[in-house]
Write a protein that holds these residues in place. Sequence first.
Motif, PDB file in Angstrom:
ATOM      1  N   ARG A  54      -9.246  22.790 -10.160  1.00  0.00           N
ATOM      2  CA  ARG A  54     -10.815  22.124  -9.843  1.00  0.00           C
ATOM      3  C   ARG A  54     -11.231  23.758  -9.271  1.00  0.00           C
ATOM      4  N   PRO A  55     -12.813  23.846 -10.510  1.00  0.00           N
ATOM      5  CA  PRO A  55     -13.557  24.939 -10.846  1.00  0.00           C
ATOM      6  C   PRO A  55     -14.421  24.226  -8.995  1.00  0.00           C
ATOM      7  N   LYS A  56     -14.910  25.563  -8.345  1.00  0.00           N
ATOM      8  CA  LYS A  56     -16.058  24.850  -7.778  1.00  0.00           C
ATOM      9  C   LYS A  56     -17.264  25.485  -8.255  1.00  0.00           C
ATOM     10  N   GLY A  57     -17.314  26.945  -8.872  1.00  0.00           N
ATOM     11  CA  GLY A  57     -18.688  27.184  -9.541  1.00  0.00           C
ATOM     12  C   GLY A  57     -18.073  28.651 -10.169  1.00  0.00           C
ATOM     13  N   PHE A  58     -19.135  28.773 -11.169  1.00  0.00           N
ATOM     14  CA  PHE A  58     -18.934  29.714 -12.198  1.00  0.00           C
ATOM     15  C   PHE A  58     -20.314  30.587 -11.979  1.00  0.00           C
ATOM     16  N   HIS A  59     -20.126  31.802 -11.542  1.00  0.00           N
ATOM     17  CA  HIS A  59     -21.261  32.608 -11.030  1.00  0.00           C
ATOM     18  C   HIS A  59     -21.574  33.687 -12.103  1.00  0.00           C
ATOM     19  N   PHE A  60     -22.282  33.774 -12.770  1.00  0.00           N
ATOM     20  CA  PHE A  60     -22.642  34.821 -14.158  1.00  0.00           C
ATOM     21  C   PHE A  60     -23.983  36.383 -13.325  1.00  0.00           C
ATOM     22  N   VAL A  61     -23.093  37.406 -13.454  1.00  0.00           N
ATOM     23  CA  VAL A  61     -23.486  38.281 -12.528  1.00  0.00           C
ATOM     24  C   VAL A  61     -24.505  39.265 -13.894  1.00  0.00           C
ATOM     25  N   ASN A  62     -25.234  40.765 -13.348  1.00  0.00           N
ATOM     26  CA  ASN A  62     -25.191  41.012 -14.428  1.00  0.00           C
ATOM     27  C   ASN A  62     -25.600  40.956 -15.891  1.00  0.00           C
ATOM     28  N   CYS A  63     -26.094  40.358 -16.649  1.00  0.00           N
ATOM     29  CA  CYS A  63     -26.390  39.842 -17.484  1.00  0.00           C
ATOM     30  C   CYS A  63     -27.498  40.706 -18.004  1.00  0.00           C
ATOM     31  N   PRO A  64     -26.902  40.544 -19.301  1.00  0.00           N
ATOM     32  CA  PRO A  64     -27.960  41.339 -20.550  1.00  0.00           C
ATOM     33  C   PRO A  64     -29.778  41.373 -20.583  1.00  0.00           C
ATOM     34  N   THR A  65     -30.576  41.504 -21.245  1.00  0.00           N
ATOM     35  CA  THR A  65     -31.721  40.876 -22.085  1.00  0.00           C
ATOM     36  C   THR A  65     -31.172  39.537 -22.660  1.00  0.00           C
ATOM     37  N   GLY A  66     -31.524  38.513 -22.550  1.00  0.00           N
ATOM     38  CA  GLY A  66     -31.280  37.428 -23.478  1.00  0.00           C
ATOM     39  C   GLY A  66     -30.461  36.640 -23.171  1.00  0.00           C
ATOM     40  N   THR A  67     -29.258  36.884 -22.802  1.00  0.00           N
ATOM     41  CA  THR A  67     -28.048  36.504 -22.213  1.00  0.00           C
ATOM     42  C   THR A  67     -28.160  35.140 -21.099  1.00  0.00           C
TER      43      THR A  67
END
Length: 169
Positions: A54-67
């Motif tokens: 049961r995924p409650k959230g996927f949080h992406f941090v420190n994304c490179p430019t264009g990601t």
Amino acid sequence: MIGEIQMREDDNCMISGFVEIIDLSNIKSGHFFQFDPVFVKKLAVLGDKALPYRPKGFHFVNCPTGTEKILNISKSLMSDKIKQRFHVHSNYDSLLEKIPKQYLPKEYGGENGVIQDVVDHWENKLLSYKSYFEEEKQYGTNEKLRPGKPVNSSSLFGIEGSFRKLEVD
């Protein structure tokens, strides 16, 4: 592999759900080119329909430019439920709006230890499961015996037939 370990060991994770924080600080653009749309869609189907988690959230941090653009393309291949749980954060303040400080590591402005401790824990846990995963490699499926349509680019994206049969008036 970590997900499989959690399914085997952590009932709370399977019942209440979990939140993933994906740090892309060491990711280069070449890494993303290894994920074709069919593979991304298969991952989405696997997570949404096949795995009992049961995924409650996927949080992406420190994304490179264009990601963000690449992640938004990936997001378009997901179910509406997963789309709502998919977040790209441009800074740690926006992450803190979604996840309380008490659950985040110090590197993200939180109060819950340091990332290296988590890395060390999971490295040791994965190594303890080495023989299990080695044994699992021998198992598989005969997809020809699976009822229904196969999961491939045609069934995932609605592309049926070939263009050689296309007739134009």
